[in-house]
Design a protein around this motif. Structure first.
Motif, PDB file in Angstrom:
ATOM      1  N   ALA A 170       0.902  -1.193   0.011  1.00  0.00           N
ATOM      2  CA  ALA A 170      -0.052  -0.087  -0.069  1.00  0.00           C
ATOM      3  C   ALA A 170       1.026   1.207   0.067  1.00  0.00           C
ATOM      4  O   ALA A 170       0.550   2.327  -0.720  1.00  0.00           O
ATOM      5  CB  ALA A 170      -0.920   0.017   1.227  1.00  0.00           C
ATOM      6  N   LEU A 171       1.961   1.236   0.495  1.00  0.00           N
ATOM      7  CA  LEU A 171       3.007   2.408   0.753  1.00  0.00           C
ATOM      8  C   LEU A 171       3.317   2.507  -0.478  1.00  0.00           C
ATOM      9  O   LEU A 171       3.655   3.667  -1.025  1.00  0.00           O
ATOM     10  CB  LEU A 171       3.868   2.345   2.019  1.00  0.00           C
ATOM     11  N   ALA A 172       4.072   1.563  -1.093  1.00  0.00           N
ATOM     12  CA  ALA A 172       4.785   1.556  -2.393  1.00  0.00           C
ATOM     13  C   ALA A 172       3.814   1.974  -3.445  1.00  0.00           C
ATOM     14  O   ALA A 172       4.194   3.036  -4.212  1.00  0.00           O
ATOM     15  CB  ALA A 172       5.143   0.331  -2.474  1.00  0.00           C
ATOM     16  N   GLU A 173       2.443   1.440  -3.406  1.00  0.00           N
ATOM     17  CA  GLU A 173       1.497   2.004  -4.483  1.00  0.00           C
ATOM     18  C   GLU A 173       1.222   3.580  -4.366  1.00  0.00           C
ATOM     19  O   GLU A 173       0.972   4.291  -5.563  1.00  0.00           O
ATOM     20  CB  GLU A 173       0.254   1.099  -4.508  1.00  0.00           C
ATOM     21  N   ALA A 174       1.219   3.844  -3.094  1.00  0.00           N
ATOM     22  CA  ALA A 174       0.929   5.349  -2.824  1.00  0.00           C
ATOM     23  C   ALA A 174       2.087   6.247  -3.207  1.00  0.00           C
ATOM     24  O   ALA A 174       1.931   7.211  -3.169  1.00  0.00           O
ATOM     25  CB  ALA A 174       0.404   5.496  -1.489  1.00  0.00           C
ATOM     26  N   GLY A 175       3.258   5.604  -3.335  1.00  0.00           N
ATOM     27  CA  GLY A 175       4.596   6.412  -3.631  1.00  0.00           C
ATOM     28  C   GLY A 175       4.979   7.230  -2.158  1.00  0.00           C
ATOM     29  O   GLY A 175       5.494   8.320  -2.425  1.00  0.00           O
ATOM     30  N   ALA A 176       4.493   6.762  -1.107  1.00  0.00           N
ATOM     31  CA  ALA A 176       4.757   7.359   0.106  1.00  0.00           C
ATOM     32  C   ALA A 176       5.661   6.142   0.993  1.00  0.00           C
ATOM     33  O   ALA A 176       5.108   5.252   1.279  1.00  0.00           O
ATOM     34  CB  ALA A 176       3.635   7.702   0.833  1.00  0.00           C
ATOM     35  N   GLY A 177       6.586   6.816   1.348  1.00  0.00           N
ATOM     36  CA  GLY A 177       7.401   6.121   2.475  1.00  0.00           C
ATOM     37  C   GLY A 177       6.957   6.209   4.127  1.00  0.00           C
ATOM     38  O   GLY A 177       6.035   7.159   3.873  1.00  0.00           O
TER      39      GLY A 177
END
Ligand code: KG4
Ligand code: ZN
Length: 363
Positions: free
Chosen positions: A62-69
């Motif tokens: 979910a973090l990777a897909e959102a492009g958010a660390g």
């Protein structure tokens, strides 16, 4: 504000990142249907173990897909009630650990209330193009609004004065409508979870929704409660015959008869939801005089083709601002948890690290 949501109340492990309570940046769901298929129902211990294996990979995705660390996450929201206790504990433990290690706020969210929120979420662009028939997204909800949750575990009507003030007006006194669908599908020999399969069968060309007259439970004149157990028994008798000395054999089960039974069941189940919805709307209109009340809807059964069709008719004919979630947000997901979590945080609510997993709803 970027909120990471985690959902693990039943047999879906889910994580999502939602911006400002509305914009869904990612919505990852790992379903366990295949693990429970042979048991014709969710096995709690199998569900808990699968959540343990999946929760961290799902959060990472979910973090990777959102492009958010993780460093960009402002708060962690988790569905902490109601549900299977072992399943809830996994999500709650993961959310606590993340919130603590990041030094960010934690917020526990009621899963059933979150279903009401799912219709105000904005989809990612590619999901938005796949949407069918939702209305009024992004606009402000006119309160008090009416809410309908129709899922596998819950079937209830709510009055929503704000995201922190939600009152239950009525609910099922026996089976939830999704549970009735799943049991009906089992009677008809369809695979689980049976709701979507029965829905598809009911839509087959030639399926006659008036072939069998199934009961629509009214309860008392004023009641906003639902009952689906009589409908389920009526289907059983129509499919397998009436037992006892005054019993009767059922006609042989042909593909055409199975489709007629499915369509007739669907007409009665959706009819029962609409009946009480009309009662509640009438009452809300009398109380508030609102010319265009908002109806928030959610839960797996709001994916149902006939229910969606009827709700859109209601929007058109009666001037109701119906918020139908995109199909991906009808069934269990974490975007609704993150979205409602954001609203609760904005309203000043916050959970401590002593947040408990609670099997029963807060309503
Ligand atoms: O909201 P949900 O994912 O889980 C609960 O919180 O209960 O709802 C799952 C339920 C299942 O009973 C499933 O059979 C039902 O939603 N469902 C449907 C349809 N899609 C899912 N029921 C009728 N028609 C559908 N198309
Ligand atoms: Zn649910």
């Amino acid at each position: 504000m970027l909120v990471l949501g985690i959902e693990s109340s039943c047999d879906e492990t889910a994580a999502a990142v939602v911006e400002d309570g509305r914009r869904v940046l990612s919505n990852v769901i790992a379903s366990q249907h295949e693990l429970h298929a042979e048991y014709a129902g969710v096995v709690p211990e199998i569900a808990s173990r699968a959540h343990v294996e999946r929760v961290l990979p799902v959060v990472r995705e979910a973090l990777a897909e959102a492009g958010a660390g993780l460093g960009r996450i402002d708060a962690v929201a988790v569905g902490n009630r109601p549900g299977l206790i072992g399943s809830l504990l996994v999500g709650v433990a993961a959310a606590k650990a993340l919130a603590w290690s990041l030094g960010r706020p934690l917020i526990g969210v009621d899963h059933v209330r979150a279903h009401l929120y799912s219709g105000v979420l904005e989809a990612e662009r590619e999901t938005a193009s796949q949407r069918d028939g939702e209305t009024g997204l992004g606009e402000e909800v006119c309160v008090p609004a009416l809410g309908l949750v129709a899922s596998g575990g819950h079937t209830a009507l709510y009055r929503v004065d704000s995201w922190t003030r939600i009152a239950r007006l009525g609910g099922t006194i026996d089976d939830a409508v999704g549970e009735a669908y799943d049991k009906a599908a089992k009677i008809l020999g369809l695979p689980q979870p049976g709701g979507p399969v029965l829905d598809a069968l009911a839509r087959e060309p030639g399926a006659d929704d008036r072939a069998i007259s199934f009961p629509v439970s009214r309860l008392s004149r004023e009641s906003l409660d639902f009952s689906f157990s009589g409908l389920k028994t009526a289907l059983l008798y129509a499919a397998e015959g009436v037992p006892g000395p005054r019993g009767a054999a059922a006609p042989p089960m042909s593909p055409a008869r199975r489709a007629d039974l499915a369509a007739s069941f669907q007409r009665a189940a959706v009819g029962a939801l609409l009946l009480k919805l009309h009662r509640a709307l009438e009452r809300l209109r009398l109380e508030t005089g609102a010319p265009r009340p908002t109806l928030l809807t959610g839960g797996g059964v709001t994916r149902n083709s006939l229910l969606r069709q009827e709700l859109l008719k209601l929007a058109e004919r009666e001037g109701v601002d119906v918020r139908l979630p995109a199909p991906a947000y009808c069934t269990d997901n974490a975007a609704m948890i993150a979205g409602l979590g954001c609203e609760l945080l904005r309203a000043g609510e916050r959970s401590g690290l002593d947040l408990q997993a609670e099997p029963t709803p807060s309503l």
